[in-house]
Design a protein around this motif. Structure first.
Motif, PDB file in Angstrom:
ATOM      1  N   LEU A  57     -11.869  19.789  52.091  1.00 28.53           N
ATOM      2  CA  LEU A  57     -11.893  20.871  53.074  1.00 28.53           C
ATOM      3  C   LEU A  57     -10.804  21.890  52.768  1.00 28.53           C
ATOM      4  CD1 LEU A  57     -12.843  22.174  55.745  1.00 28.53           C
ATOM      5  CD2 LEU A  57     -11.258  20.626  56.926  1.00 28.53           C
ATOM      6  N   ALA A  58      -9.601  21.424  52.453  1.00 29.17           N
ATOM      7  CA  ALA A  58      -8.496  22.337  52.122  1.00 29.17           C
ATOM      8  C   ALA A  58      -8.855  23.191  50.915  1.00 29.17           C
ATOM      9  CB  ALA A  58      -7.217  21.547  51.854  1.00 29.17           C
ATOM     10  N   ARG A  59      -9.406  22.573  49.886  1.00 31.02           N
ATOM     11  CA  ARG A  59      -9.810  23.322  48.688  1.00 31.02           C
ATOM     12  C   ARG A  59     -10.851  24.389  49.031  1.00 31.02           C
ATOM     13  NH1 ARG A  59     -11.614  18.815  44.955  1.00 31.02           N
ATOM     14  NH2 ARG A  59     -12.982  20.488  44.276  1.00 31.02           N
ATOM     15  N   ASN A  60     -11.815  24.040  49.861  1.00 32.34           N
ATOM     16  CA  ASN A  60     -12.860  24.993  50.255  1.00 32.34           C
ATOM     17  C   ASN A  60     -12.288  26.148  51.070  1.00 32.34           C
ATOM     18  OD1 ASN A  60     -14.699  23.335  48.968  1.00 32.34           O
ATOM     19  ND2 ASN A  60     -15.521  22.459  50.849  1.00 32.34           N
ATOM     20  N   LEU A  61     -11.408  25.843  52.014  1.00 33.05           N
ATOM     21  CA  LEU A  61     -10.823  26.895  52.849  1.00 33.05           C
ATOM     22  C   LEU A  61      -9.973  27.848  52.010  1.00 33.05           C
ATOM     23  CD1 LEU A  61      -9.809  24.755  55.952  1.00 33.05           C
ATOM     24  CD2 LEU A  61     -11.601  26.504  55.880  1.00 33.05           C
ATOM     25  N   ILE A  62      -9.195  27.307  51.085  1.00 27.85           N
ATOM     26  CA  ILE A  62      -8.380  28.143  50.207  1.00 27.85           C
ATOM     27  C   ILE A  62      -9.267  29.046  49.359  1.00 27.85           C
ATOM     28  CG2 ILE A  62      -6.828  28.071  48.204  1.00 27.85           C
ATOM     29  CD1 ILE A  62      -5.642  25.479  49.529  1.00 27.85           C
ATOM     30  N   ALA A  63     -10.366  28.505  48.858  1.00 29.83           N
ATOM     31  CA  ALA A  63     -11.307  29.296  48.055  1.00 29.83           C
ATOM     32  C   ALA A  63     -11.907  30.436  48.867  1.00 29.83           C
ATOM     33  CB  ALA A  63     -12.412  28.401  47.496  1.00 29.83           C
ATOM     34  N   GLN A  67      -5.687  30.711  55.120  1.00 30.34           N
ATOM     35  CA  GLN A  67      -4.395  30.043  55.046  1.00 30.34           C
ATOM     36  C   GLN A  67      -4.533  28.644  55.627  1.00 30.34           C
ATOM     37  OE1 GLN A  67      -1.214  32.246  56.851  1.00 30.34           O
ATOM     38  NE2 GLN A  67       0.331  30.752  56.270  1.00 30.34           N
ATOM     39  N   VAL A  68      -3.877  27.672  54.977  1.00 29.02           N
ATOM     40  CA  VAL A  68      -4.004  26.273  55.374  1.00 29.02           C
ATOM     41  C   VAL A  68      -2.624  25.620  55.431  1.00 29.02           C
ATOM     42  CG1 VAL A  68      -4.940  24.020  54.705  1.00 29.02           C
ATOM     43  CG2 VAL A  68      -6.294  26.090  54.308  1.00 29.02           C
ATOM     44  N   THR A  69      -2.402  24.837  56.463  1.00 26.31           N
ATOM     45  CA  THR A  69      -1.242  23.962  56.578  1.00 26.31           C
ATOM     46  C   THR A  69      -1.783  22.560  56.838  1.00 26.31           C
ATOM     47  OG1 THR A  69       0.162  25.720  57.471  1.00 26.31           O
ATOM     48  CG2 THR A  69       0.874  23.455  57.881  1.00 26.31           C
ATOM     49  N   VAL A  70      -1.125  21.546  56.277  1.00 25.29           N
ATOM     50  CA  VAL A  70      -1.596  20.173  56.416  1.00 25.29           C
ATOM     51  C   VAL A  70      -0.510  19.293  57.025  1.00 25.29           C
ATOM     52  CG1 VAL A  70      -2.365  18.123  55.136  1.00 25.29           C
ATOM     53  CG2 VAL A  70      -3.182  20.379  54.464  1.00 25.29           C
ATOM     54  N   TYR A  82      -2.037  11.165  48.858  1.00 21.97           N
ATOM     55  CA  TYR A  82      -2.590  12.521  48.808  1.00 21.97           C
ATOM     56  C   TYR A  82      -1.586  13.621  49.148  1.00 21.97           C
ATOM     57  CZ  TYR A  82      -7.519  12.216  47.562  1.00 21.97           C
ATOM     58  OH  TYR A  82      -8.690  12.072  46.885  1.00 21.97           O
ATOM     59  N   GLU A  83      -0.366  13.294  49.473  1.00 24.43           N
ATOM     60  CA  GLU A  83       0.615  14.329  49.783  1.00 24.43           C
ATOM     61  C   GLU A  83       0.787  15.275  48.590  1.00 24.43           C
ATOM     62  OE1 GLU A  83       5.261  14.906  51.215  1.00 24.43           O
ATOM     63  OE2 GLU A  83       4.654  13.018  50.286  1.00 24.43           O
ATOM     64  N   GLU A  84       0.976  14.724  47.407  1.00 22.81           N
ATOM     65  CA  GLU A  84       1.197  15.548  46.211  1.00 22.81           C
ATOM     66  C   GLU A  84      -0.040  16.357  45.845  1.00 22.81           C
ATOM     67  OE1 GLU A  84       4.178  16.145  45.034  1.00 22.81           O
ATOM     68  OE2 GLU A  84       4.882  14.760  46.593  1.00 22.81           O
ATOM     69  N   GLU A  85      -1.209  15.793  46.045  1.00 26.95           N
ATOM     70  CA  GLU A  85      -2.452  16.518  45.760  1.00 26.95           C
ATOM     71  C   GLU A  85      -2.590  17.745  46.657  1.00 26.95           C
ATOM     72  OE1 GLU A  85      -3.172  12.339  44.270  1.00 26.95           O
ATOM     73  OE2 GLU A  85      -2.067  13.276  45.901  1.00 26.95           O
ATOM     74  N   PHE A  86      -2.243  17.591  47.925  1.00 27.31           N
ATOM     75  CA  PHE A  86      -2.267  18.742  48.833  1.00 27.31           C
ATOM     76  C   PHE A  86      -1.230  19.780  48.412  1.00 27.31           C
ATOM     77  CE2 PHE A  86      -4.433  15.882  51.911  1.00 27.31           C
ATOM     78  CZ  PHE A  86      -5.464  16.716  52.310  1.00 27.31           C
ATOM     79  N   LYS A  87      -0.027  19.327  48.087  1.00 25.70           N
ATOM     80  CA  LYS A  87       1.029  20.250  47.670  1.00 25.70           C
ATOM     81  C   LYS A  87       0.630  21.013  46.412  1.00 25.70           C
ATOM     82  CE  LYS A  87       5.062  18.005  49.718  1.00 25.70           C
ATOM     83  NZ  LYS A  87       6.320  17.292  49.461  1.00 25.70           N
ATOM     84  N   ALA A  88      -0.093  20.369  45.517  1.00 24.69           N
ATOM     85  CA  ALA A  88      -0.534  21.018  44.277  1.00 24.69           C
ATOM     86  C   ALA A  88      -1.489  22.181  44.554  1.00 24.69           C
ATOM     87  CB  ALA A  88      -1.200  19.998  43.355  1.00 24.69           C
ATOM     88  N   LEU A  89      -2.069  22.215  45.737  1.00 26.91           N
ATOM     89  CA  LEU A  89      -2.937  23.331  46.130  1.00 26.91           C
ATOM     90  C   LEU A  89      -2.126  24.543  46.568  1.00 26.91           C
ATOM     91  CD1 LEU A  89      -5.657  21.415  48.209  1.00 26.91           C
ATOM     92  CD2 LEU A  89      -5.825  22.224  45.838  1.00 26.91           C
ATOM     93  N   GLY A  90      -0.799  24.361  46.677  1.00 25.96           N
ATOM     94  CA  GLY A  90       0.068  25.461  47.068  1.00 25.96           C
ATOM     95  C   GLY A  90       0.171  25.673  48.564  1.00 25.96           C
ATOM     96  N   VAL A  93       2.775  21.133  53.394  1.00 32.12           N
ATOM     97  CA  VAL A  93       2.352  19.789  53.776  1.00 32.12           C
ATOM     98  C   VAL A  93       3.511  19.106  54.500  1.00 32.12           C
ATOM     99  CG1 VAL A  93       1.515  17.552  52.966  1.00 32.12           C
ATOM    100  CG2 VAL A  93       0.858  19.633  51.748  1.00 32.12           C
ATOM    101  N   TYR A  94       3.221  18.534  55.646  1.00 32.19           N
ATOM    102  CA  TYR A  94       4.207  17.801  56.427  1.00 32.19           C
ATOM    103  C   TYR A  94       3.683  16.383  56.653  1.00 32.19           C
ATOM    104  CZ  TYR A  94       5.767  22.523  57.485  1.00 32.19           C
ATOM    105  OH  TYR A  94       6.202  23.827  57.389  1.00 32.19           O
ATOM    106  N   CYS A  95       4.585  15.415  56.627  1.00 35.66           N
ATOM    107  CA  CYS A  95       4.199  14.024  56.866  1.00 35.66           C
ATOM    108  C   CYS A  95       4.963  13.464  58.046  1.00 35.66           C
ATOM    109  CB  CYS A  95       4.501  13.163  55.640  1.00 35.66           C
ATOM    110  SG  CYS A  95       3.401  13.455  54.257  1.00 35.66           S
ATOM    111  N   SER A  96       4.307  12.524  58.716  1.00 34.06           N
ATOM    112  CA  SER A  96       4.979  11.754  59.749  1.00 34.06           C
ATOM    113  C   SER A  96       4.706  10.284  59.470  1.00 34.06           C
ATOM    114  CB  SER A  96       4.479  12.121  61.149  1.00 34.06           C
ATOM    115  OG  SER A  96       3.147  11.699  61.329  1.00 34.06           O
ATOM    116  N   THR A  97       5.675   9.459  59.830  1.00 33.43           N
ATOM    117  CA  THR A  97       5.475   8.015  59.791  1.00 33.43           C
ATOM    118  C   THR A  97       5.928   7.449  61.129  1.00 33.43           C
ATOM    119  OG1 THR A  97       7.637   7.728  58.727  1.00 33.43           O
ATOM    120  CG2 THR A  97       5.695   7.723  57.289  1.00 33.43           C
TER     121      THR A  97
END
Length: 185
Positions: A57-63, A67-70, A82-90, A93-97
């Motif tokens: 979905l992020a890849r499609n929206l960017i295309a 603007q996308v935030t994750v 998948y954190e790094e994969e999202f970041k590679a899209l530019g 990306v924020y994470c919570s644990t």
């Protein structure tokens, strides 16, 4: 790469298969996220096994020039993927644990609040408590992809039926993505 969680007999059997083995399966049922919705800045929020659908979905929206935030939520740092994969899209990306071992301690709603994230549309996929918390913590329009155990997968058994403002819907056939305005909690 295999991305699934063993939750029953079917996924347990899948876990025993070697990479590359072909299986006969019924997939692609129901509906997906709608990227044609008018918005400028989408927030994508995934929890656990709800993260993978958001990557495409992020890849499609960017295309599409949006603007996308994750925001990704997990129980502990060892579960993060998948954190790094999202970041590679530019994208940001924020994470919570939940245990605080990585990123913001707490839940995805804590990230949204603490980071003062702004967005005009929400896409989310994850466990029901997370979806409900996001529904309560946000006010923008959006789409919620429900994780539901499904007996038959094509709408016959009615085992995954949920009430909506427009009547009962089967998550396997009429979902899994429901619009915010139709959801009844």
């Amino acid at each position: 790469a295999r991305i699934y969680k063993v939750v029953g007999k079917g996924t347990a059997q899948m876990a025993t298969l070697a990479a590359g083995v072909k299986i006969d399966t019924l997939t692609g049922l129901g509906n997906g996220f709608d990227t044609t919705v008018e918005h400028n800045h989408a927030l994508l929020v995934g929890g656990g096994v709800g993260v993978p659908p958001l990557y495409r979905l992020a890849r499609n929206l960017i295309a599409e020039g949006k603007q996308v935030t994750v925001v990704l939520g997990f129980n502990t740092a060892s579960e993060i993927f998948y954190e790094e994969e999202f970041k590679a899209l530019g994208i940001d990306v924020y994470c919570s644990t939940a245990d605080g071992s990585y990123g913001v301690k707490g839940f995805v709603t804590d990230v949204i609040r603490q980071k003062s994230l702004t967005f005009d549309y929400l896409y989310t996929c994850g466990p029901l408590p997370m979806l409900k918390a996001l529904y309560d913590a946000t006010e923008v329009a959006g789409e919620f992809s429900f994780e539901e155990r499904m007996g038959c997968g094509f709408g016959a058994c009615m085992g995954c039926t949920c009430k909506t403002k427009y009547g009962n819907k089967r998550i396997c056939k009429d979902g899994p993505v429901l619009k915010r305005e139709e959801i009844i909690w």
